[in-house]
Design an enzyme around this catalytic site. Structure first.
Site, PDB file in Angstrom:
ATOM      1  N   GLY A 145      60.272  65.452 -59.985  1.00  0.00           N
ATOM      2  CA  GLY A 145      61.245  66.497 -59.698  1.00  0.00           C
ATOM      3  C   GLY A 145      60.635  67.623 -58.879  1.00  0.00           C
ATOM      4  N   CYS A 146      61.498  68.537 -58.426  1.00  0.00           N
ATOM      5  CA  CYS A 146      61.051  69.628 -57.556  1.00  0.00           C
ATOM      6  C   CYS A 146      60.221  70.665 -58.314  1.00  0.00           C
ATOM      7  CB  CYS A 146      62.235  70.268 -56.854  1.00  0.00           C
ATOM      8  SG  CYS A 146      63.603  70.744 -57.938  1.00  0.00           S
ATOM      9  N   TYR A 147      60.725  71.143 -59.461  1.00  0.00           N
ATOM     10  CA  TYR A 147      59.932  72.094 -60.241  1.00  0.00           C
ATOM     11  C   TYR A 147      58.582  71.485 -60.633  1.00  0.00           C
ATOM     12  CZ  TYR A 147      63.845  75.407 -60.989  1.00  0.00           C
ATOM     13  OH  TYR A 147      64.849  76.336 -60.836  1.00  0.00           O
ATOM     14  N   SER A 155      55.920  71.519 -57.822  1.00  0.00           N
ATOM     15  CA  SER A 155      55.359  72.834 -57.505  1.00  0.00           C
ATOM     16  C   SER A 155      54.410  73.341 -58.587  1.00  0.00           C
ATOM     17  CB  SER A 155      56.494  73.846 -57.312  1.00  0.00           C
ATOM     18  OG  SER A 155      57.118  74.164 -58.546  1.00  0.00           O
TER      19      SER A 155
END
Length: 340
Positions: free
Chosen positions: A151-153, A156
């Site tokens: 996922g994106c979170y 990061s």
């Protein structure tokens, strides 16, 4: 040249996949499938794709039709709970599958049910599917027929933290994360909550202690640390279309130079990561790029290490990372078809 399919091609992540793969030099034939827009012209539904896809139309998402295409690889840009059924059937039909949903990101069926509210359709597959952040994953993932795209979170957060945990520079205790995402991270939906008037000039925390991405973040950090890791994770919606920034605060007794030394050792040959010194990442500088910008600051007053990261949530946090995985699988330059 390969036959490539995108299932869920009309969503935000799907649109990014269409853009990257329609100009990818190794794509021989591209099938764009959508249960919502079957039969419609792609450039009418996605006007930004005008000139890239010719007169292509969305195909239906029926399993028989998808199997007949005999794709070398399928990219699944589908909601969780839906992707699992398609993924297993397509793998069993002989295709490689790169899944952008959350359905195979966890190894534990119990954790999946706790965070996603229902049992997993194929729990027997969970331990077999590698979770692949390309810069961090072990080499063995390349042999797997089904791959989970993070996922994106998590992307990061894992990119700055995992190398430091593996090196023993961080204990995994006392980690606090505040992350901010553009509205596209919620996907395409007709909802008052995500309308322009509700989100413009507004910043809102949500999912405190319960956000679904927390499960995969903690599972992967636990592997890096060699034990259980619990973090305080607070995501926020911010009034921008795309982009994601995370700020991580963790107790740290070492030197700032030790952090950069380890990052440089791990990411020296990685075009998907850029290390910054003396400045913090800006989401504006990663928009349209399949890249994470990272920086570190040692606060001598508090004894905390502050790590900051910025990505384009639809590229390095979704479609771009999936294409990067496919490129690596085939031995091509990692950023083929997109900007690093």
């Amino acid at each position: 040249m390969q036959k490539v399919g995108i299932l869920g091609a009309s969503g935000y992540s799907g649109e990014v996949l269409v853009e990257c793969l329609s100009r990818h030099p190794r794509v021989g034939e591209l099938m764009l499938a959508s249960s919502t827009h079957a039969g419609e012209l792609v450039e009418r539904v996605l006007p930004r794709m005008s000139g890239l896809v010719g007169g292509a139309r969305f195909s239906a998402a029926g399993m028989d039709e998808l199997k007949r295409f005999e794709a070398d690889v399928w990219f699944l840009a589908l909601p969780h709970g839906v992707a699992a059924e398609y993924a297993v059937c397509l793998v069993e039909s002989g295709s490689k599958v790169i899944d952008l949903s959350a359905d195979f990101r966890l190894e534990s069926a119990e954790t999946y049910e706790r965070y996603y509210g229902k049992g997993h359709a194929h729990p027997e597959w969970l331990a077999r599917v590698p979770y692949v952040v390309p810069e961090l994953a072990e080499e063995s993932w390349r042999e797997a027929p089904l791959i989970a795209c993070p996922g994106c979170y998590p992307t990061s957060i894992l990119l700055p933290l995992c190398p430091l945990m593996r090196a023993g520079l961080l204990s995994g205790k006392g980690i606090v994360v505040h992350a901010m995402s553009g509205i596209s991270g919620a996907g395409k939906r007709a909802s008052l909550e995500y309308s322009f008037c509700e989100r413009s000039d507004s910043v809102k925390a949500y999912g405190l202690g319960t956000h679904r991405h927390l499960s995969e973040i903690e599972e992967q950090l636990g592997k890096a640390a060699g034990g259980v890791v619990e973090i305080q994770f607070t995501p926020h919606l911010v009034p921008m279309m795309r982009g994601l920034a995370s700020t991580i605060v963790v107790p740290f007794e070492g030197r700032l130079e030790d952090v950069y030394h380890e990052w440089e050792r791990v990411y020296a040959a990685c075009p998907g990561v850029r290390l910054l010194r003396g400045e913090t990442p800006d989401t504006r500088n990663v928009l349209g790029r399949n890249r994470a910008d990272l920086a570190a600051f040692k606060d001598e007053r508090t004894g905390n290490l502050v790590l900051t990261a910025a990505i384009d949530n639809l590229l390095k946090g979704a479609g771009g990372q999936a294409v990067q995985i496919w490129n690596i699988l085939n031995g091509w330059a990692e950023m083929t078809g997109m900007a690093g």
